[in-house]
Motif scaffolding. Structure first.
Motif, PDB file in Angstrom:
ATOM      1  N   ARG A   6     -18.618  63.852 110.960  1.00 32.38           N
ATOM      2  CA  ARG A   6     -17.613  62.487 110.896  1.00 32.38           C
ATOM      3  C   ARG A   6     -17.181  63.541 109.564  1.00 32.38           C
ATOM      4  O   ARG A   6     -16.104  64.290 108.449  1.00 32.38           O
ATOM      5  CB  ARG A   6     -17.185  61.711 110.487  1.00 32.38           C
ATOM      6  CG  ARG A   6     -16.463  60.997 112.294  1.00 32.38           C
ATOM      7  CD  ARG A   6     -15.520  60.691 112.636  1.00 32.38           C
ATOM      8  NE  ARG A   6     -14.464  60.281 111.794  1.00 32.38           N
ATOM      9  CZ  ARG A   6     -13.573  59.622 112.012  1.00 32.38           C
ATOM     10  NH1 ARG A   6     -12.660  60.283 113.091  1.00 32.38           N
ATOM     11  NH2 ARG A   6     -12.547  59.455 111.004  1.00 32.38           N
ATOM     12  N   HIS A  23     -10.914  67.294 115.150  1.00 32.33           N
ATOM     13  CA  HIS A  23     -11.149  65.973 115.911  1.00 32.33           C
ATOM     14  C   HIS A  23     -12.793  66.093 115.859  1.00 32.33           C
ATOM     15  O   HIS A  23     -13.448  66.421 116.514  1.00 32.33           O
ATOM     16  CB  HIS A  23     -10.387  65.514 117.557  1.00 32.33           C
ATOM     17  CG  HIS A  23     -11.008  64.158 117.644  1.00 32.33           C
ATOM     18  ND1 HIS A  23     -10.210  62.837 117.910  1.00 32.33           N
ATOM     19  CD2 HIS A  23     -11.678  63.847 118.223  1.00 32.33           C
ATOM     20  CE1 HIS A  23     -10.601  62.076 117.696  1.00 32.33           C
ATOM     21  NE2 HIS A  23     -11.942  62.515 118.879  1.00 32.33           N
ATOM     22  N   ASP A  58     -14.946  58.339 115.826  1.00 29.62           N
ATOM     23  CA  ASP A  58     -15.516  57.627 115.282  1.00 29.62           C
ATOM     24  C   ASP A  58     -16.318  56.606 115.742  1.00 29.62           C
ATOM     25  O   ASP A  58     -16.898  56.302 114.653  1.00 29.62           O
ATOM     26  CB  ASP A  58     -14.187  57.067 114.469  1.00 29.62           C
ATOM     27  CG  ASP A  58     -13.583  56.580 115.551  1.00 29.62           C
ATOM     28  OD1 ASP A  58     -13.611  55.839 117.238  1.00 29.62           O
ATOM     29  OD2 ASP A  58     -12.203  55.454 115.425  1.00 29.62           O
ATOM     30  N   GLU A  84      -4.319  55.997 121.491  1.00 28.96           N
ATOM     31  CA  GLU A  84      -4.427  54.583 120.710  1.00 28.96           C
ATOM     32  C   GLU A  84      -3.657  54.515 119.605  1.00 28.96           C
ATOM     33  O   GLU A  84      -3.673  53.136 118.624  1.00 28.96           O
ATOM     34  CB  GLU A  84      -5.686  53.992 119.818  1.00 28.96           C
ATOM     35  CG  GLU A  84      -6.382  55.302 119.284  1.00 28.96           C
ATOM     36  CD  GLU A  84      -7.877  56.145 118.157  1.00 28.96           C
ATOM     37  OE1 GLU A  84      -7.536  54.435 117.164  1.00 28.96           O
ATOM     38  OE2 GLU A  84      -8.287  56.295 118.366  1.00 28.96           O
ATOM     39  N   HIS A  85      -2.992  55.552 119.104  1.00 29.66           N
ATOM     40  CA  HIS A  85      -1.999  55.628 118.066  1.00 29.66           C
ATOM     41  C   HIS A  85      -0.366  55.395 118.398  1.00 29.66           C
ATOM     42  O   HIS A  85       0.337  55.593 118.132  1.00 29.66           O
ATOM     43  CB  HIS A  85      -2.280  57.115 117.220  1.00 29.66           C
ATOM     44  CG  HIS A  85      -3.409  57.423 116.558  1.00 29.66           C
ATOM     45  ND1 HIS A  85      -3.836  56.084 115.410  1.00 29.66           N
ATOM     46  CD2 HIS A  85      -4.260  57.906 117.326  1.00 29.66           C
ATOM     47  CE1 HIS A  85      -5.014  56.949 115.105  1.00 29.66           C
ATOM     48  NE2 HIS A  85      -5.263  57.311 116.342  1.00 29.66           N
TER      49      HIS A  85
HETATM   50 MG    MG Z   1      -9.341  59.426 114.804  1.00 28.51          MG
END
Ligand code: MG
Ligand code: DAT
Length: 142
Positions: A87, A117, A120, A53-54
Motif C-alpha cells: 500500500r 490494486h 488493505d 464492497e463498493h
Molecule cells: Mg480498496
C-alpha cells in the motif's frame, strides 16, 4: 515483523501502456516477491464480485467498466509486512494526492485509472487471493 502475502492487480490502464515491468520493478525492489501471477481479462461477474464492497457507490459502474476494458495482471506478493509495504509503494487512491515516488503518483491517470490494486488488510488479502488463485497456484519462496 511477519512475512505476509497480499493480493495485487496491475490494472488495465497500466497494462495497456506497457507499464507491467516498471510497476513490478517498484514492487520487487521494495522487498515484495511474486509467488503467483497470471494475466486475465476479467468478466463483468468477476469484477463485480471483486469490488462488491463498493456496490451502490457512484463510481462503481464506471469502475467495473474500466476493470473489464483490457487485460490485467493478478498476482500474489510475499514479504515482510507485505500488505502495508504494498500500500505504501502504491500510494493513496487519488494519484493527485499520492506521495512523490509512489506508483500511483508516477503512473496513474486518474482516481479510477490508478494503475494498481492492493489488499488493505489481512482479511481482504485472504479473500482476494482465494478469489483468483487455487492454493496450489502459490509457489513457496524463501
Ligand atoms: Mg480498496
Ligand atoms: P483503493 O484502490 O486505494 O483501495 P478503494 O478501495 O477506496 O481504493 O476504491 C477502489 C477503486 O475504486 C479505486 O482504486 C478507484 C475507484 N474509486 C474509488 N473512489 C473513487 C472516486 N471517488 N472516483 C472514481 N473512482 C473511485
Amino acid at each position: 515483523n511477519e512475512v505476509e502475502r497480499t493480493f495485487s492487480i496491475i490494472k488495465p490502464d497500466a497494462v495497456t501502456r506497457n507499464l507491467i515491468g516498471s510497476i513490478l520493478q517498484r514492487l520487487e525492489s521494495n522487498g515484495l516477491s511474486v509467488v503467483a501471477s497470471k494475466m486475465i481479462r476479467l468478466d463483468r461477474e468477476q469484477a463485480e464480485g471483486f469490488y462488491a464492497e463498493h456496490k451502490g457507490r457512484d463510481f462503481y459502474e464506471p469502475l467495473i467498466e474500466y476493470m473489464i476494458s483490457a487485460p490485467v495482471i493478478v498476482q500474489v506478493l510475499q514479504g515482510e509486512d507485505a500488505i502495508t509495504v504494498n500500500r505504501r509503494v502504491m500510494g493513496v487512491t487519488d494519484p493527485a494526492k499520492a506521495e512523490e515516488g509512489t506508483i500511483r503518483a508516477d503512473f496513474a491517470l486518474s482516481v479510477r485509472e490508478n494503475s494498481v490494486h492492493g489488499s488493505d488488510s489481512v482479511a481482504s488479502a485472504e479473500r482476494e487471493i482465494a478469489y483468483f488463485f487455487a492454493p496450489e497456484e502459490l509457489c513457496e519462496r524463501d
